[in-house]
Write an enzyme that holds these catalytic residues in place. Sequence first.
Site, PDB file in Angstrom:
ATOM      1  N   HIS A  44       0.818  -1.201   0.000  1.00 37.41           N
ATOM      2  CA  HIS A  44       0.000   0.000   0.000  1.00 37.41           C
ATOM      3  C   HIS A  44       0.862   1.265   0.000  1.00 37.41           C
ATOM      4  O   HIS A  44       0.563   2.237  -0.686  1.00 37.41           O
ATOM      5  CB  HIS A  44      -0.912  -0.022   1.233  1.00 37.41           C
ATOM      6  CG  HIS A  44      -1.984   0.991   1.206  1.00 37.41           C
ATOM      7  ND1 HIS A  44      -3.183   0.774   0.576  1.00 37.41           N
ATOM      8  CD2 HIS A  44      -2.047   2.233   1.720  1.00 37.41           C
ATOM      9  CE1 HIS A  44      -3.941   1.838   0.698  1.00 37.41           C
ATOM     10  NE2 HIS A  44      -3.281   2.744   1.398  1.00 37.41           N
ATOM     11  N   HIS A  91     -10.598   1.871  -0.856  1.00 37.02           N
ATOM     12  CA  HIS A  91     -10.756   1.408   0.515  1.00 37.02           C
ATOM     13  C   HIS A  91     -11.481   0.067   0.474  1.00 37.02           C
ATOM     14  O   HIS A  91     -12.480  -0.150   1.155  1.00 37.02           O
ATOM     15  CB  HIS A  91     -11.482   2.434   1.389  1.00 37.02           C
ATOM     16  CG  HIS A  91     -10.659   2.866   2.561  1.00 37.02           C
ATOM     17  ND1 HIS A  91     -11.164   3.197   3.777  1.00 37.02           N
ATOM     18  CD2 HIS A  91      -9.322   2.988   2.692  1.00 37.02           C
ATOM     19  CE1 HIS A  91     -10.196   3.538   4.591  1.00 37.02           C
ATOM     20  NE2 HIS A  91      -9.063   3.411   3.968  1.00 37.02           N
TER      21      HIS A  91
END
Lengths: 737, 219
Positions: A44, A91
């Site tokens: 990420h 998300h």
Amino acid sequence: MDITVKTAEELRLTAEEFELIQQKLGRTPNFTELCAFSGMWSEHCSYKNSIKWLKTLPRSGGRMLVAAGEENAGLMDMGNGWGVVFKIESHNHPSAIEPFQGAATGVGGIQRDIFTMGARPIASLNSLRFGNITDKKTQRLLSGVVKGIGHYGNCFGVPTVGGEVYFEECYHTNPLVNAMSVGIMQANKMVSATAKGTGNPVIYVGSATGKDGIGGASFASANITEESAEELPAVQVGDPFQEKKLLEACLEVIETGAVVGMQDMGAAGIICSTAEMSAKGEVGMRIDLDKVPMRQKNMKAWELLLSESQERMLMVVEKGREQEVIDVFEKWDLSCSTIGEVTDDGLLKFYMHGELEAEIPAYELVLGGGAPQYTREYKEPAYFEKINAFDINNVTDINAADIKATAEQLIQIPNIASKRWVYTQYDSMVGAANASTNAPSDAAIVLAKGTDKALAVTVDCNSKYVFANPYVGGMIAVAEAARNIVCSGGEPLGVTNCLNFGNPYNPEVYYQFVKAVTGMGDACKKFNTPVTGGNVSFYNQNPEGPVYPTPTIGMVGVIDEFENRMTLDYKQAGDVIILLGKQQNDIASSEYLHKLKGVEYSPVPHFDLDKEFALQQFVANIIKEKLINSAHDLSEGGLLIALLEKGFNRDLGFEINATTDGIRNDAYWFGEAQSRVVVSCSKQQAEVLQQKAKAAGIAFTQLGTVTTDAITINNESWGSITVWKEKYDTAIEKLLK
Amino acid sequence: MKFGVVVFPGSNCDRDMQDALQNDLNKEVIMLWHKDKDLSMFSTEDCIVLPGGFSYGDYLRCGAIARFSPMMQSVIDFAKMGGKVLGVCNGFQILCESHLLPGVLLQNANQQFICKNVYISNNATGALKIPIAHGEGRYFANDAVLDELEKNNQVIFRYSDAAGLIDTQFNPNGAVRNIAGIRNKEGNVFGMMPHPERATSALLNNLDGKKVFEFLGLN
């Protein structure tokens, strides 16, 4: 405690990475330091498996004011000194586990990326993917995600002006939640995410730090399994009221001129913001973690470093001007504390109770510095065989008599039907700048108040096309976004992308990634829309397999003169309806083929990048020349769905007389070949248009005329447009009852 | 006539209201901070507006905390002296919590936030297309209060269709008797859930909001 390879692996670092860390530090890291690497070297934060290919995208040029990846979000020139700041982010993993908070904090996070640069967010968009809508689990996820987005966005006060929602089986376990925000600012006031000036104080602003979201970044970097549900604390909790105050306070504090640099605390919280700001400014920081406002007692150093508590900012301020900054935050009742200072040795030193807890060179933690970059192998997926085996002749065409019944089914398929149930739960009008509410267009048009311009914004990706052919599908995603902006009278400026894929260590998944990125890049070069930044989300995968490769494109265009904006709906009975772009004998990867005929494996629809570009240039010109009254591009469901959608806003019908010229009925009416736009105009305009199309080499087909209400196709009455609209509007609502 | 627009923490329609009043209705507007108290620059001919948003995060109950802010004490005094006060959406909720208007605003009947254009009507204006955007907009009061409101002609808008027909099927949130907005008995305090400030610009293709301000005598 003994730090071994096993500790590293438990923190989702590999054995090789553990060795690399030891080399870089010249010693074995302690637990806190290892946690810092775990967060920063997670997929990420580090983009370790994607950066090699992201670098092939056009990342400069056009009207870009900062290079891709340099700041929290992309900044492009709108003209007259104004800049537009935009970014999209995923998300997905939090939303799969806790849909309401997962989606809410996704919206919150992307807004911070915009206002940390000094821009005021003026529009939000989102791209959502779920499994089968009739499934109870999907309905729970859908309603949670939509409520979460509304909860955060409505309170924060930025209108949600556009988006897309798809339902496909492959997203059953791994829903996708991609949130985009767009802001505007005076370009010369941009605040950089940089730390500078030895001795300058480092100030922490916003909510106190708790144990929520610890390890979120590394959580998002793993497959979803049953055990994931046990990781609930890795999902953050959002408070849009705090963020609204943070927005106003940050914009106010920037006006003081005392801010040297600012970055929001998102993934990997304090460690990420301190490392990235320091590395960018080639400085270090000394941080006293005890001074961080805490929500819980006895928090450990590693917890403070990794916590992803929401609504927090890190700021470097000119020494001696702290009070000006503190005054603003006090005005907004936000806590604000000096937690350290900038140093000149390039080292991040974290202290707690006077003891040194961690000491790491900032450079070694970050992307572009010491973070690893991998070259992954890839190979053509086995399922391509099934796609290559597709033969349109094995699919029985529909009879002319069945066109109406087919259209009736298609208009109610969740991927095509109105998403009214979703978007009425979002405040789409706060800001009093959404010009598309009462005048719909293919891209949402938002007034850029304070300037005399407007923005056209859209998010697009048909992942089924990307699944069928990642390279061409990637190009189509960009082309469709640009087409939507052009059909709205805008000039495409740039792209932000959210690349949602499966596990990158699977060579077939990585093939999809490589080819999709290459396709996107080639299309972005053609449209002169550089990629300003975005986000990669891998591991959208579960034991049953990966999701469709989904490179969501967020695109922003500018409308210099508002009178040149274009809308999609028929304006008056009697206007001529014209198809621009060529009909193809193609049903590949259409909703019709997949959902009604049950064929999942078929090639990507017909697409030619040069022809697409030529069509867009042509449409842009005829809008400026005021030759058309409406423009709507063909997408899911093909020609007939576009004709219907054009009628809904004003309850206007249409009469069409078409000769299919050897093209199959299904392909003619429901095929999804690209590069086609339906326009309407007066008879006089039509004559001029025909000449121009001929000169430009654009296929021109006069299909029929707009009527007051009734739909007639090849002399068959289809009834009133209002009946069709009712079916379109209520289809999803009926499925959710 | 000049306007004051109160900014609470969490207000998010304050700038829209300022913009509509200044740029679309050519009014003088002064922004008022919730921690201040001074309204001495206003006469009772002027109007204080409580804008939409989520004041104090809507914690506890919508409008329940805003009621106690320093500025609201001054607004309550201002209203009692006969000064004009308009509350829109969250502002309407604050007026009810402050007891400047009777009744309460409950969660929408469908339990969802709703944002869309609706039509609201009264005998003077006919049907006007005005956006709503709220999760708690279902007006409620007991029958005695409602009868009193009707008797005194205090209901200023009801939800209707485009032709002005008032019927429950056009009621977006389940409000009792289709009530979208009311005024106090004295006629100087107005509250409504729909957002007229979102419908005063030709660029947005809707000018019906101007007619709301005209009808309320705030033009």
